[in-house]
Design an enzyme around this catalytic site. Structure first.
Site, PDB file in Angstrom:
ATOM      1  N   VAL A   1      34.557  48.035  51.025  1.00  0.00           N
ATOM      2  CA  VAL A   1      33.830  46.758  50.973  1.00  0.00           C
ATOM      3  C   VAL A   1      34.149  46.014  49.675  1.00  0.00           C
ATOM      4  O   VAL A   1      34.449  44.812  49.682  1.00  0.00           O
ATOM      5  CB  VAL A   1      32.305  47.000  51.108  1.00  0.00           C
TER       6      VAL A   1
ATOM      7  N   LYS B   1      17.905  51.607  57.576  1.00  0.00           N
ATOM      8  CA  LYS B   1      17.878  50.226  58.085  1.00  0.00           C
ATOM      9  C   LYS B   1      16.502  49.893  58.674  1.00  0.00           C
ATOM     10  O   LYS B   1      15.996  48.788  58.473  1.00  0.00           O
ATOM     11  CB  LYS B   1      18.970  50.051  59.143  1.00  0.00           C
TER      12      LYS B   1
ATOM     13  N   LEU C   1      25.798  40.697  60.244  1.00  0.00           N
ATOM     14  CA  LEU C   1      24.918  39.990  61.189  1.00  0.00           C
ATOM     15  C   LEU C   1      23.618  39.555  60.495  1.00  0.00           C
ATOM     16  O   LEU C   1      23.112  40.279  59.641  1.00  0.00           O
ATOM     17  CB  LEU C   1      24.560  40.903  62.377  1.00  0.00           C
TER      18      LEU C   1
END
Ligand SMILES: NC(=O)c1ccc[n+]([C@@H]2O[C@H](COP(=O)([O-])OP(=O)(O)OC[C@H]3O[C@@H](n4cnc5c(N)ncnc54)[C@H](OP(=O)(O)O)[C@@H]3O)[C@@H](O)[C@H]2O)c1
Length: 362
Positions: free
Chosen positions: A14, A220, A150
């Protein structure tokens, strides 16, 4: 034109993609946002590098050649000479770095993070960060904590802040496990081969057991539950792990070298499927009952979760206004490009509203 100093922790999948994306979009940021985004600090777990002009395309070469042994205060010492807004970007999965956030905030750094750990430590730590953010007038963004690029965190945040009651958030929270179980249900490949592919393509966490144990999805769920205002702890989550104890206790190399041990168990799971059924790894957050559940379940292949492809994430939000027809967010839920872009989106948001920093008198 406003200049922003970025200090990047983590130069892996990342982090390095984030650097590429910033470098290739410099003129876009100047023309459209009047922003000059300079990456002035780079750190991995062992080395650190700072440069006031900002890194260029040869950053990796320069980092290898000119970086020095990592000291925790290297970025503070450097930053104290510049009155431009500073943003610490966390592209690691490090718990140690997460514990360091209060110090970063005390030194005037805004934070954008892909790392879920700071938001999933104790509720006390979570609250302490919010107090410091308010006191120091700093911003903390973490859209990529859930669903990679998202817009899930933002959607939950906006619904809650518009007075909406959220009832449930269900779905395939992990693009990595989505990728693994989509392939596993469709292909005649050993489970271990598919997990190793997911690791190779950068879909899984640096240690794939973080995904397979259900911990990554649990994090999450906890991020979203707290975003929606619930006060919950890690132990409140019901997690079904997919990693047997003997492989969980060892180091990552032992796990990778013995990963075939998982294959028999997963072959048995596959044999339980009827035609037109697939396995899916699901997260279920029930805000009314305050329950968080992570489990592997059989679903119809033509249900919304069953139809997912590749590393798609899928989220169904049920709320006052979306009580019978849920708000659905679906798309690539893992991968370095989408995650880095989400992180960059957070950085641009912070940069647009961040103020100059007062220099600390020497
Ligand atoms: N990949 C995805 O699809 C995805 C999606 C959503 C969120 N994320 C999140 O993004 C983060 C990074 O994932 P990744 O796939 O890029 O991992 P990665 O390729 O393994 O890279 C991790 C990097 O973090 C560095 N690091 C570890 N501890 C550090 C510390 N204390 N200080 C500074 N640097 C440190 C590592 O340095 P060393 O090489 O020195 O160990 C390495 O450069 C994770 O939190 C992950 O959950 C990833």
């Amino acid at each position: 034109m406003k200049t922003i100093h970025i200090y990047l922790f983590g130069l892996g999948n990342v982090g390095s993609t984030f650097i590429d994306q910033i470098l290739e979009s410099q003129s876009y940021f100047k023309n459209h946002h009047q922003l000059v985004l300079k990456i002035v600090g780079l750190a991995n777990s062992r080395r650190v590098y700072t440069i006031s002009d900002g890194i260029g395309r040869n950053w990796l070469e320069v980092f290898k050649k000119d970086s020095r042994t990592r000291e925790n205060d290297a970025f503070y010492k450097f930053a104290q000479y510049y009155d431009v807004p500073r943003i610490a970007v966390d592209a690691t999965a490090s718990a140690a770095l997460s514990l360091f956030y209060p110090e970063l905030l005390q030194h005037g750094f805004h934070i954008a993070t892909a790392n879920k750990i700071a938001n999933t430590l104790s509720q006390d730590f979570y609250d302490q960060l919010r107090v410091l953010l308010k006191k120091n007038e700093l911003q903390f963004k973490y859209e990529t904590n859930v669903g990679a690029g998202l817009p899930i965190v933002k959607t939950i945040h906006d619904l809650v802040h518009s007075g909406e009651q959220i009832y449930q958030v269900n779905g395939v929270f992990s693009g990595s496990l989505g990728y693994i179980f989509n392939r596993f249900s469709q292909e005649d490949q050993p489970f271990s081969t598919i997990v190793l592919d997911a690791l190779k393509y950068g879909y899984t966490e640096p240690d794939p057991r973080e995904d397979l144990s259900g911990n990554d999805v649990a994090r999450k769920l906890l991020v979203l539950a707290r975003e929606a205002g619930l006060q919950l702890e890690w132990n409140d989550i019901a997690i079904e792990t997919l990693v047997p104890e003997n492989l969980n206790a060892s180091d990552i190399n032992h796990f990778i070298n013995n990963i075939e041990q998982l294959d028999t168990y997963f072959e048995e799971l596959k044999n339980q499927l009827n035609p037109n059924e697939v396995w899916r790894h699901l997260g279920q957050l029930n805000l009314k009952e305050k329950t968080l559940k992570v489990s592997l379940q059989i679903v119809d292949a033509d249900s919304p979760a069953g139809q997912l492809q590749g590393s798609d994430g899928f989220f169904e939000i049920y709320s006052q206004s979306y009580a019978t027809h849920p708000l659905i967010i679906k798309g690539a839920g893992a991968g370095k490009e989408v995650t880095a872009r989400g992180l960059l989106g957070d950085v641009v948001q912070i940069a647009k509203t961040a103020h100059q920093v007062a220099l600390i008198p020497s």
